[in-house]
Design a protein around this motif. Structure first.
Motif, mmCIF file in Angstrom:
data_model
loop_
_atom_site.group_PDB
_atom_site.id
_atom_site.type_symbol
_atom_site.label_atom_id
_atom_site.label_comp_id
_atom_site.label_asym_id
_atom_site.label_seq_id
_atom_site.Cartn_x
_atom_site.Cartn_y
_atom_site.Cartn_z
ATOM 1 N N THR A 1 2.349 9.058 -0.334
ATOM 2 C CA THR A 1 2.930 7.710 -0.397
ATOM 3 C C THR A 1 1.893 6.670 -0.798
ATOM 4 O OG1 THR A 1 2.521 7.340 1.967
ATOM 5 C CG2 THR A 1 4.657 8.275 1.358
ATOM 6 N N ASN A 2 0.755 7.136 -1.299
ATOM 7 C CA ASN A 2 -0.375 6.261 -1.597
ATOM 8 C C ASN A 2 -0.222 5.607 -2.972
ATOM 9 O OD1 ASN A 2 -2.853 4.957 -1.556
ATOM 10 N ND2 ASN A 2 -3.990 6.795 -2.142
ATOM 11 N N ARG B 1 -1.097 1.535 -4.384
ATOM 12 C CA ARG B 1 -1.622 0.272 -3.878
ATOM 13 C C ARG B 1 -1.622 -0.810 -4.946
ATOM 14 N NH1 ARG B 1 -7.284 2.817 -1.753
ATOM 15 N NH2 ARG B 1 -6.435 4.875 -1.174
ATOM 16 N N THR C 1 6.976 9.112 -2.001
ATOM 17 C CA THR C 1 5.974 10.159 -2.165
ATOM 18 C C THR C 1 5.974 10.733 -3.577
ATOM 19 O OG1 THR C 1 5.077 12.155 -1.127
ATOM 20 C CG2 THR C 1 7.483 12.065 -1.456
ATOM 21 N N THR D 1 0.785 -1.239 0.000
ATOM 22 C CA THR D 1 0.000 0.000 0.000
ATOM 23 C C THR D 1 0.814 1.284 0.000
ATOM 24 O OG1 THR D 1 -0.107 -0.031 2.425
ATOM 25 C CG2 THR D 1 -1.914 -1.099 1.230
ATOM 26 N N THR D 2 2.104 1.220 -0.163
ATOM 27 C CA THR D 2 2.884 2.449 -0.043
ATOM 28 C C THR D 2 4.027 2.470 -1.035
ATOM 29 O OG1 THR D 2 3.986 3.915 1.543
ATOM 30 C CG2 THR D 2 4.470 1.556 1.709
#
Length: 491
Positions: A416-417, A419, A68, A64-65
Protein backbone atom coordinates in the motif's frame (compact mmCIF):
# COMPACT_ATOMS: atom_id res chain seq x y z
CA UNK A 1 -11.94 42.81 -22.56
CA UNK A 2 -10.29 40.66 -25.19
CA UNK A 3 -6.74 39.58 -24.61
CA UNK A 4 -5.59 41.21 -27.84
CA UNK A 5 -7.11 44.61 -27.02
CA UNK A 6 -6.13 47.60 -24.87
CA UNK A 7 -7.68 49.46 -21.96
CA UNK A 8 -7.30 52.95 -20.60
CA UNK A 9 -6.14 53.28 -17.00
CA UNK A 10 -6.44 56.48 -15.00
CA UNK A 11 -3.22 56.77 -13.00
CA UNK A 12 -3.61 59.77 -10.74
CA UNK A 13 -5.51 61.73 -13.33
CA UNK A 14 -3.30 60.80 -16.27
CA UNK A 15 -4.92 58.44 -18.72
CA UNK A 16 -2.48 55.95 -20.25
CA UNK A 17 -2.85 52.93 -22.50
CA UNK A 18 -2.10 49.58 -20.90
CA UNK A 19 -1.56 46.76 -23.34
CA UNK A 20 -2.66 43.28 -22.39
CA UNK A 21 -0.94 39.95 -23.09
CA UNK A 22 0.66 41.01 -26.37
CA UNK A 23 2.31 44.00 -24.69
CA UNK A 24 3.73 42.38 -21.57
CA UNK A 25 7.20 42.10 -23.08
CA UNK A 26 7.26 45.88 -23.70
CA UNK A 27 6.72 46.58 -20.00
CA UNK A 28 9.46 44.10 -19.09
CA UNK A 29 7.10 41.61 -17.46
CA UNK A 30 7.54 37.89 -17.89
CA UNK A 31 4.58 35.58 -17.55
CA UNK A 32 5.08 33.05 -14.74
CA UNK A 33 5.12 29.44 -15.84
CA UNK A 34 1.87 27.55 -15.78
CA UNK A 35 1.34 24.62 -13.45
CA UNK A 36 3.25 21.57 -14.64
CA UNK A 37 2.02 18.10 -15.45
CA UNK A 38 3.88 14.78 -15.66
CA UNK A 39 2.28 13.35 -18.77
CA UNK A 40 4.37 10.24 -19.40
CA UNK A 41 7.49 8.29 -18.52
CA UNK A 42 10.21 10.95 -18.49
CA UNK A 43 7.69 13.67 -17.70
CA UNK A 44 7.30 15.35 -21.09
CA UNK A 45 7.62 14.85 -24.83
CA UNK A 46 11.43 15.02 -24.68
CA UNK A 47 11.54 12.58 -21.74
CA UNK A 48 14.07 14.94 -20.15
CA UNK A 49 12.61 15.11 -16.63
CA UNK A 50 12.25 18.89 -16.57
CA UNK A 51 9.48 20.59 -14.63
CA UNK A 52 8.62 24.23 -14.04
CA UNK A 53 7.53 23.39 -10.48
CA UNK A 54 9.62 23.66 -7.31
CA UNK A 55 9.86 20.27 -5.66
CA UNK A 56 9.64 19.49 -1.94
CA UNK A 57 12.28 20.91 0.39
CA UNK A 58 12.15 17.85 2.65
CA UNK A 59 10.57 14.37 2.61
CA UNK A 60 7.31 15.72 4.05
CA UNK A 61 4.34 13.63 2.98
CA UNK A 62 0.78 14.85 2.45
CA UNK A 63 -0.52 11.28 1.98
CA UNK A 64 1.12 7.89 2.16
CA UNK A 65 -1.12 5.03 1.11
CA UNK A 66 -2.99 3.58 -1.86
CA UNK A 67 -4.59 0.26 -2.84
CA UNK A 68 -2.06 -2.57 -2.75
CA UNK A 69 0.16 -3.47 -5.69
CA UNK A 70 2.66 -6.27 -6.28
CA UNK A 71 4.75 -4.14 -8.66
CA UNK A 72 5.43 -0.39 -8.64
CA UNK A 73 4.37 1.34 -11.83
CA UNK A 74 4.88 4.89 -13.11
CA UNK A 75 2.27 7.45 -11.96
CA UNK A 76 1.31 10.22 -14.39
CA UNK A 77 -0.24 13.53 -13.39
CA UNK A 78 -2.48 16.15 -14.95
CA UNK A 79 -4.05 18.96 -12.95
CA UNK A 80 -5.10 17.71 -9.52
CA UNK A 81 -5.35 14.06 -10.62
CA UNK A 82 -2.82 11.21 -10.43
CA UNK A 83 -3.26 8.10 -12.59
CA UNK A 84 -1.51 4.79 -11.90
CA UNK A 85 -1.98 1.02 -12.21
CA UNK A 86 -2.10 -0.88 -8.92
CA UNK A 87 -1.53 -4.51 -9.83
CA UNK A 88 -2.73 -7.31 -7.52
CA UNK A 89 -2.04 -10.35 -9.69
CA UNK A 90 -0.68 -11.62 -12.96
CA UNK A 91 -2.36 -12.69 -16.20
CA UNK A 92 -4.57 -14.50 -16.91
CA UNK A 93 -7.18 -12.25 -15.27
CA UNK A 94 -10.52 -14.04 -15.29
CA UNK A 95 -12.25 -11.09 -13.61
CA UNK A 96 -10.25 -8.38 -15.47
CA UNK A 97 -9.66 -6.63 -12.16
CA UNK A 98 -6.07 -7.46 -11.20
CA UNK A 99 -4.50 -4.38 -12.79
CA UNK A 100 -6.99 -1.50 -12.51
CA UNK A 101 -6.27 2.04 -13.66
CA UNK A 102 -6.93 4.20 -10.59
CA UNK A 103 -7.34 7.97 -10.48
CA UNK A 104 -6.38 9.66 -7.20
CA UNK A 105 -6.84 13.18 -5.91
CA UNK A 106 -3.38 14.78 -5.97
CA UNK A 107 -3.95 16.65 -2.70
CA UNK A 108 -5.57 13.96 -0.54
CA UNK A 109 -4.80 10.59 -2.14
CA UNK A 110 -8.54 9.83 -2.24
CA UNK A 111 -9.61 7.44 -4.99
CA UNK A 112 -11.74 9.28 -7.56
CA UNK A 113 -12.43 6.45 -10.00
CA UNK A 114 -11.04 3.20 -11.34
CA UNK A 115 -11.35 1.37 -14.64
CA UNK A 116 -10.54 -2.21 -15.61
CA UNK A 117 -9.62 -2.83 -19.22
CA UNK A 118 -11.45 -6.05 -20.17
CA UNK A 119 -9.04 -8.98 -20.27
CA UNK A 120 -8.81 -10.92 -23.53
CA UNK A 121 -7.09 -14.31 -23.55
CA UNK A 122 -3.43 -13.89 -24.38
CA UNK A 123 -3.23 -10.24 -23.35
CA UNK A 124 -1.11 -8.81 -20.57
CA UNK A 125 -1.21 -6.56 -17.50
CA UNK A 126 -2.81 -3.16 -17.98
CA UNK A 127 -0.33 -0.31 -18.33
CA UNK A 128 -0.80 3.46 -18.56
CA UNK A 129 0.84 5.15 -21.53
CA UNK A 130 0.17 8.65 -20.19
CA UNK A 131 -2.31 11.51 -19.83
CA UNK A 132 -2.71 14.54 -22.05
CA UNK A 133 -5.40 17.22 -22.34
CA UNK A 134 -7.96 15.36 -20.24
CA UNK A 135 -7.40 11.97 -21.88
CA UNK A 136 -5.78 8.93 -20.26
CA UNK A 137 -4.22 6.32 -22.57
CA UNK A 138 -3.75 2.69 -21.55
CA UNK A 139 -3.52 -0.82 -23.00
CA UNK A 140 -3.01 -4.51 -22.26
CA UNK A 141 -0.20 -4.89 -24.78
CA UNK A 142 3.42 -5.60 -23.86
CA UNK A 143 5.04 -8.59 -22.13
CA UNK A 144 8.32 -7.81 -23.80
CA UNK A 145 6.67 -6.88 -27.08
CA UNK A 146 5.03 -10.30 -27.45
CA UNK A 147 1.42 -9.18 -26.85
CA UNK A 148 -0.48 -6.92 -29.23
CA UNK A 149 -3.56 -5.01 -28.05
CA UNK A 150 -5.52 -1.86 -28.81
CA UNK A 151 -5.01 1.40 -26.97
CA UNK A 152 -7.86 2.67 -24.78
CA UNK A 153 -8.56 6.40 -24.44
CA UNK A 154 -10.38 7.32 -21.22
CA UNK A 155 -11.96 10.55 -20.01
CA UNK A 156 -9.62 11.76 -17.26
CA UNK A 157 -12.51 13.18 -15.24
CA UNK A 158 -14.47 9.93 -14.81
CA UNK A 159 -12.71 7.00 -16.55
CA UNK A 160 -15.33 6.54 -19.26
CA UNK A 161 -14.11 5.08 -22.58
CA UNK A 162 -13.82 7.65 -25.36
CA UNK A 163 -12.43 5.27 -27.98
CA UNK A 164 -10.24 2.25 -28.66
CA UNK A 165 -7.58 2.46 -31.35
CA UNK A 166 -8.04 1.03 -34.81
CA UNK A 167 -4.68 -0.72 -34.72
CA UNK A 168 -2.84 -2.66 -32.02
CA UNK A 169 0.64 -2.02 -30.69
CA UNK A 170 3.01 -4.17 -28.61
CA UNK A 171 4.40 -1.44 -26.34
CA UNK A 172 4.44 -1.68 -22.56
CA UNK A 173 5.31 0.23 -19.39
CA UNK A 174 9.06 0.22 -19.92
CA UNK A 175 8.77 1.53 -23.48
CA UNK A 176 6.64 4.51 -22.51
CA UNK A 177 4.73 6.81 -24.85
CA UNK A 178 5.19 10.49 -25.74
CA UNK A 179 2.69 13.04 -27.04
CA UNK A 180 2.72 15.32 -30.07
CA UNK A 181 1.86 18.98 -29.38
CA UNK A 182 -1.76 18.39 -30.42
CA UNK A 183 -2.04 15.43 -28.01
CA UNK A 184 -1.56 12.52 -30.43
CA UNK A 185 0.18 9.56 -28.72
CA UNK A 186 3.42 8.43 -30.39
CA UNK A 187 3.92 4.74 -29.58
CA UNK A 188 7.34 3.24 -30.32
CA UNK A 189 7.37 -0.53 -29.81
CA UNK A 190 9.62 -3.43 -30.81
CA UNK A 191 8.90 -3.32 -34.55
CA UNK A 192 6.86 -0.16 -35.26
CA UNK A 193 6.34 3.49 -34.48
CA UNK A 194 2.67 4.51 -34.56
CA UNK A 195 1.07 7.93 -34.32
CA UNK A 196 -2.55 7.67 -33.09
CA UNK A 197 -5.14 10.41 -33.58
CA UNK A 198 -6.01 11.64 -30.09
CA UNK A 199 -9.61 12.46 -31.04
CA UNK A 200 -10.59 9.27 -32.88
CA UNK A 201 -8.07 6.48 -32.27
CA UNK A 202 -7.32 6.28 -36.00
CA UNK A 203 -3.76 5.56 -37.09
CA UNK A 204 -2.22 8.76 -38.46
CA UNK A 205 0.90 6.94 -39.66
CA UNK A 206 2.90 3.80 -38.90
CA UNK A 207 6.50 3.01 -39.85
CA UNK A 208 8.61 -0.07 -39.21
CA UNK A 209 11.76 -0.09 -37.07
CA UNK A 210 14.18 -2.60 -35.49
CA UNK A 211 14.50 -2.20 -31.73
CA UNK A 212 17.34 -3.88 -29.83
CA UNK A 213 15.53 -5.43 -26.83
CA UNK A 214 11.76 -5.83 -26.80
CA UNK A 215 10.03 -3.90 -24.04
CA UNK A 216 12.64 -1.11 -23.99
CA UNK A 217 11.96 0.63 -27.27
CA UNK A 218 10.47 4.05 -26.49
CA UNK A 219 10.99 7.26 -28.41
CA UNK A 220 11.35 10.94 -27.59
CA UNK A 221 10.19 14.07 -29.41
CA UNK A 222 12.01 17.16 -30.55
CA UNK A 223 10.36 20.18 -32.14
CA UNK A 224 9.12 18.37 -35.23
CA UNK A 225 10.74 14.95 -35.00
CA UNK A 226 10.53 11.55 -33.33
CA UNK A 227 13.85 10.06 -32.20
CA UNK A 228 14.44 6.38 -31.47
CA UNK A 229 17.48 4.13 -31.01
CA UNK A 230 17.50 1.18 -33.43
CA UNK A 231 19.72 -1.86 -33.78
CA UNK A 232 22.01 -1.90 -36.81
CA UNK A 233 25.07 -3.87 -37.86
CA UNK A 234 27.76 -3.25 -35.25
CA UNK A 235 25.55 -1.53 -32.67
CA UNK A 236 22.88 1.17 -32.66
CA UNK A 237 21.94 4.40 -34.39
CA UNK A 238 19.69 7.28 -33.38
CA UNK A 239 17.06 7.67 -36.12
CA UNK A 240 15.07 10.82 -36.79
CA UNK A 241 11.52 10.53 -38.19
CA UNK A 242 9.34 13.42 -39.31
CA UNK A 243 6.63 13.97 -36.69
CA UNK A 244 3.98 14.93 -39.23
CA UNK A 245 4.54 12.13 -41.76
CA UNK A 246 6.62 9.40 -40.10
CA UNK A 247 9.18 9.58 -42.91
CA UNK A 248 12.75 8.67 -41.90
CA UNK A 249 14.81 11.86 -42.22
CA UNK A 250 18.33 10.68 -41.36
CA UNK A 251 20.28 8.80 -38.70
CA UNK A 252 23.41 9.05 -36.59
CA UNK A 253 26.64 7.16 -36.93
CA UNK A 254 26.94 3.74 -35.30
CA UNK A 255 27.34 3.49 -31.53
CA UNK A 256 29.19 0.23 -30.92
CA UNK A 257 27.49 -2.42 -28.81
CA UNK A 258 25.03 -5.28 -28.81
CA UNK A 259 22.01 -4.93 -26.49
CA UNK A 260 20.35 -1.69 -25.39
CA UNK A 261 17.54 -1.22 -22.84
CA UNK A 262 17.30 2.56 -22.58
CA UNK A 263 15.39 5.14 -24.64
CA UNK A 264 16.73 8.46 -25.93
CA UNK A 265 15.83 11.83 -24.45
CA UNK A 266 15.80 15.27 -26.07
CA UNK A 267 16.91 18.44 -24.32
CA UNK A 268 15.09 21.77 -24.70
CA UNK A 269 17.85 22.91 -27.08
CA UNK A 270 17.21 19.91 -29.37
CA UNK A 271 20.25 17.86 -28.34
CA UNK A 272 19.50 14.11 -28.41
CA UNK A 273 20.98 12.02 -25.58
CA UNK A 274 21.24 8.25 -25.11
CA UNK A 275 22.75 6.10 -22.38
CA UNK A 276 23.83 3.20 -24.63
CA UNK A 277 24.83 0.48 -22.14
CA UNK A 278 24.94 -3.32 -21.87
CA UNK A 279 27.26 -4.08 -18.91
CA UNK A 280 30.47 -3.83 -20.94
CA UNK A 281 32.94 -1.04 -20.17
CA UNK A 282 34.17 -1.13 -23.77
CA UNK A 283 30.78 -0.10 -25.16
CA UNK A 284 28.90 1.57 -22.28
CA UNK A 285 28.74 5.28 -23.04
CA UNK A 286 26.40 8.24 -22.65
CA UNK A 287 26.10 10.02 -26.03
CA UNK A 288 25.04 13.49 -27.15
CA UNK A 289 24.01 14.28 -30.74
CA UNK A 290 23.27 17.60 -32.40
CA UNK A 291 20.44 17.63 -34.94
CA UNK A 292 21.71 20.08 -37.58
CA UNK A 293 18.53 19.89 -39.67
CA UNK A 294 20.20 17.59 -42.15
CA UNK A 295 22.22 15.18 -39.98
CA UNK A 296 22.65 13.85 -36.45
CA UNK A 297 26.23 14.75 -35.52
CA UNK A 298 27.87 13.31 -32.41
CA UNK A 299 28.92 16.06 -30.00
CA UNK A 300 30.58 13.86 -27.38
CA UNK A 301 30.37 10.61 -25.44
CA UNK A 302 31.43 9.72 -21.89
CA UNK A 303 31.61 6.39 -20.00
CA UNK A 304 28.29 5.37 -18.45
CA UNK A 305 27.00 2.99 -15.79
CA UNK A 306 25.04 -0.01 -17.05
CA UNK A 307 21.36 0.86 -16.63
CA UNK A 308 18.06 -0.48 -17.95
CA UNK A 309 14.74 1.35 -18.40
CA UNK A 310 16.47 4.50 -17.15
CA UNK A 311 15.22 8.07 -17.52
CA UNK A 312 17.91 10.76 -17.34
CA UNK A 313 17.31 14.51 -17.06
CA UNK A 314 18.26 18.00 -18.19
CA UNK A 315 18.44 20.89 -15.73
CA UNK A 316 17.01 24.40 -16.27
CA UNK A 317 20.48 25.67 -17.20
CA UNK A 318 20.87 22.94 -19.85
CA UNK A 319 23.24 20.77 -17.82
CA UNK A 320 22.69 17.04 -18.17
CA UNK A 321 22.24 14.46 -15.39
CA UNK A 322 23.01 10.74 -15.77
CA UNK A 323 24.66 7.90 -13.85
CA UNK A 324 28.38 7.42 -14.43
CA UNK A 325 30.40 4.25 -13.68
CA UNK A 326 30.47 3.47 -9.98
CA UNK A 327 26.77 4.37 -9.67
CA UNK A 328 27.70 8.05 -9.31
CA UNK A 329 25.04 10.57 -10.29
CA UNK A 330 26.82 13.07 -12.51
CA UNK A 331 26.15 16.50 -14.03
CA UNK A 332 27.66 17.25 -17.44
CA UNK A 333 28.32 20.32 -19.54
CA UNK A 334 25.89 20.00 -22.50
CA UNK A 335 28.41 21.41 -24.99
CA UNK A 336 31.48 19.35 -24.11
CA UNK A 337 30.38 16.47 -21.88
CA UNK A 338 32.83 17.63 -19.21
CA UNK A 339 31.89 16.78 -15.63
CA UNK A 340 30.52 19.81 -13.76
CA UNK A 341 29.49 18.06 -10.55
CA UNK A 342 29.33 14.53 -9.21
CA UNK A 343 27.65 13.02 -6.15
CA UNK A 344 30.01 12.04 -3.36
CA UNK A 345 28.45 8.62 -2.77
CA UNK A 346 27.01 6.06 -5.19
CA UNK A 347 23.31 5.36 -5.35
CA UNK A 348 22.27 1.97 -4.02
CA UNK A 349 21.22 -0.97 -6.16
CA UNK A 350 20.59 -4.67 -5.63
CA UNK A 351 23.98 -5.80 -6.86
CA UNK A 352 23.20 -5.89 -10.59
CA UNK A 353 21.87 -3.38 -13.07
CA UNK A 354 20.04 -0.29 -11.89
CA UNK A 355 17.01 1.66 -13.13
CA UNK A 356 17.49 5.31 -12.17
CA UNK A 357 14.68 7.73 -13.00
CA UNK A 358 15.02 11.47 -12.55
CA UNK A 359 13.09 14.73 -12.29
CA UNK A 360 14.66 18.20 -12.09
CA UNK A 361 12.72 21.14 -10.70
CA UNK A 362 12.87 24.82 -11.70
CA UNK A 363 15.68 25.47 -9.21
CA UNK A 364 17.79 22.67 -10.64
CA UNK A 365 17.19 20.34 -7.70
CA UNK A 366 17.19 16.72 -8.79
CA UNK A 367 14.97 13.89 -7.52
CA UNK A 368 15.92 10.28 -8.31
CA UNK A 369 14.54 6.82 -7.67
CA UNK A 370 17.03 3.98 -8.09
CA UNK A 371 14.59 1.28 -9.23
CA UNK A 372 15.89 -1.25 -6.71
CA UNK A 373 13.79 -3.77 -4.80
CA UNK A 374 15.61 -4.63 -1.57
CA UNK A 375 17.58 -1.36 -1.57
CA UNK A 376 15.00 0.88 -3.22
CA UNK A 377 15.51 4.54 -2.40
CA UNK A 378 14.33 8.06 -3.27
CA UNK A 379 17.08 10.70 -3.38
CA UNK A 380 17.03 14.49 -3.59
CA UNK A 381 20.08 16.52 -4.66
CA UNK A 382 20.89 20.19 -5.06
CA UNK A 383 21.89 21.25 -8.58
CA UNK A 384 25.56 20.66 -7.69
CA UNK A 385 24.61 17.10 -6.60
CA UNK A 386 25.09 17.72 -2.90
CA UNK A 387 22.75 15.25 -1.25
CA UNK A 388 19.80 17.07 0.36
CA UNK A 389 17.98 14.00 1.70
CA UNK A 390 17.10 10.42 0.89
CA UNK A 391 14.53 7.94 2.17
CA UNK A 392 14.09 4.17 1.79
CA UNK A 393 11.54 3.17 -0.84
CA UNK A 394 11.66 -0.64 -1.17
CA UNK A 395 10.66 -2.19 -4.50
CA UNK A 396 10.31 1.21 -6.17
CA UNK A 397 10.90 -0.25 -9.66
CA UNK A 398 9.66 2.51 -12.09
CA UNK A 399 7.25 4.03 -9.57
CA UNK A 400 8.50 7.59 -9.98
CA UNK A 401 9.50 10.29 -9.51
CA UNK A 402 6.52 12.17 -10.97
CA UNK A 403 6.05 15.85 -10.20
CA UNK A 404 2.79 17.76 -10.51
CA UNK A 405 1.33 21.15 -9.57
CA UNK A 406 2.66 22.88 -6.45
CA UNK A 407 5.77 20.73 -6.71
CA UNK A 408 3.90 17.67 -5.50
CA UNK A 409 6.23 14.69 -5.90
CA UNK A 410 4.47 11.33 -6.27
CA UNK A 411 6.27 7.99 -5.96
CA UNK A 412 4.57 4.59 -6.08
CA UNK A 413 5.80 1.45 -4.38
CA UNK A 414 4.46 -2.02 -3.68
CA UNK A 415 1.95 -3.12 -1.05
CA UNK A 416 0.00 0.00 0.00
CA UNK A 417 3.10 2.19 -0.19
CA UNK A 418 2.45 5.20 -2.45
CA UNK A 419 3.49 8.63 -1.25
CA UNK A 420 2.97 12.26 -2.19
CA UNK A 421 5.58 14.75 -0.96
CA UNK A 422 4.99 18.48 -0.88
CA UNK A 423 6.40 21.52 0.88
CA UNK A 424 3.48 23.83 1.53
CA UNK A 425 4.08 27.45 0.51
CA UNK A 426 2.18 30.61 1.51
CA UNK A 427 -0.69 31.65 -0.77
CA UNK A 428 0.45 33.50 -3.85
CA UNK A 429 -0.63 37.15 -3.87
CA UNK A 430 -0.62 37.32 -7.68
CA UNK A 431 -3.18 34.50 -7.88
CA UNK A 432 -6.04 37.00 -7.57
CA UNK A 433 -8.68 34.67 -9.01
CA UNK A 434 -7.78 31.86 -6.62
CA UNK A 435 -7.39 29.08 -9.19
CA UNK A 436 -4.07 27.88 -7.76
CA UNK A 437 -1.74 29.35 -10.38
CA UNK A 438 -0.57 32.86 -11.27
CA UNK A 439 -1.05 33.23 -15.00
CA UNK A 440 -2.34 35.57 -17.69
CA UNK A 441 -5.92 35.07 -16.48
CA UNK A 442 -5.01 36.69 -13.16
CA UNK A 443 -3.37 39.57 -15.04
CA UNK A 444 -6.47 40.17 -17.16
CA UNK A 445 -8.88 39.72 -14.25
CA UNK A 446 -7.04 42.26 -12.14
CA UNK A 447 -6.85 44.80 -14.96
CA UNK A 448 -10.57 44.43 -15.56
CA UNK A 449 -11.30 44.99 -11.86
CA UNK A 450 -8.90 47.90 -11.62
CA UNK A 451 -10.29 49.59 -14.73
CA UNK A 452 -13.79 49.45 -13.25
CA UNK A 453 -12.76 50.65 -9.78
CA UNK A 454 -9.86 53.14 -10.14
CA UNK A 455 -10.41 56.00 -7.71
CA UNK A 456 -13.22 54.28 -5.80
CA UNK A 457 -13.23 53.16 -2.18
CA UNK A 458 -12.99 49.50 -1.32
CA UNK A 459 -14.62 47.05 -1.52
CA UNK A 460 -14.63 47.22 -5.28
CA UNK A 461 -13.88 44.53 -7.78
CA UNK A 462 -15.06 42.50 -10.73
CA UNK A 463 -16.16 38.84 -10.68
CA UNK A 464 -14.82 38.32 -7.16
CA UNK A 465 -11.38 39.85 -7.84
CA UNK A 466 -10.56 42.72 -5.48
CA UNK A 467 -8.97 45.78 -7.08
CA UNK A 468 -7.75 47.02 -3.67
CA UNK A 469 -4.61 44.90 -3.89
CA UNK A 470 -2.80 46.53 -0.94
CA UNK A 471 -5.90 46.64 1.29
CA UNK A 472 -5.57 50.37 2.10
CA UNK A 473 -9.26 51.06 1.47
CA UNK A 474 -8.92 52.85 -1.86
CA UNK A 475 -8.31 51.64 -5.41
CA UNK A 476 -5.49 53.69 -6.89
CA UNK A 477 -2.23 53.47 -8.81
CA UNK A 478 -0.46 51.94 -5.80
CA UNK A 479 -2.67 48.87 -6.11
CA UNK A 480 -1.74 48.51 -9.76
CA UNK A 481 1.97 48.89 -9.09
CA UNK A 482 1.89 46.43 -6.19
CA UNK A 483 0.05 43.88 -8.31
CA UNK A 484 2.52 44.26 -11.18
CA UNK A 485 5.40 43.70 -8.75
CA UNK A 486 3.76 40.54 -7.38
CA UNK A 487 2.88 39.23 -10.81
CA UNK A 488 6.37 39.85 -12.17
CA UNK A 489 7.85 37.93 -9.22
CA UNK A 490 5.62 34.96 -10.00
CA UNK A 491 4.73 32.16 -7.62
Amino acid sequence: MKSTGMMKLNLGGASVACVTLAGLAVSGLALPALGQTWTNSGGNAGRNGQTSERGPDAPETIWTTAPTSVIAWQPVIEGRRVFVVRQTGFPPEPASDRSPIICFDLDTGAELWRFNIPFVTGQWTTWIAGVKDGRVYASRSGNGGSVAAVMYCLDASNGSVLWTSDDTTTAGFYDGVVFAPNGDPIVADFRNITRIDHATGDTVWRVSRLCSVSGNCGGALGADAVYIADAVAGGHRIKRFDLATGVLSYQSGVMAGFTLQNSPMVGPDGTVYLSRTQNNVATDFFYAFEDTGSALVQKWSVPAQWTTSAECAVGPDGSVYFVAPGLLVTRLDPDTGAIIDQAEAPILNDGSNTTPRMAVDRDGRMFLTNGAFTNGRLYSYDADLSLRWSVPFPAVNIGGPSMGPDGTLVVAGTSTNMRAYRTEVPPCAADVNGDGVADVLDFLDFLNAFSACDGQPAPCGDAGVSADFNDDGIVDVLDLLDFLDAFSAGC
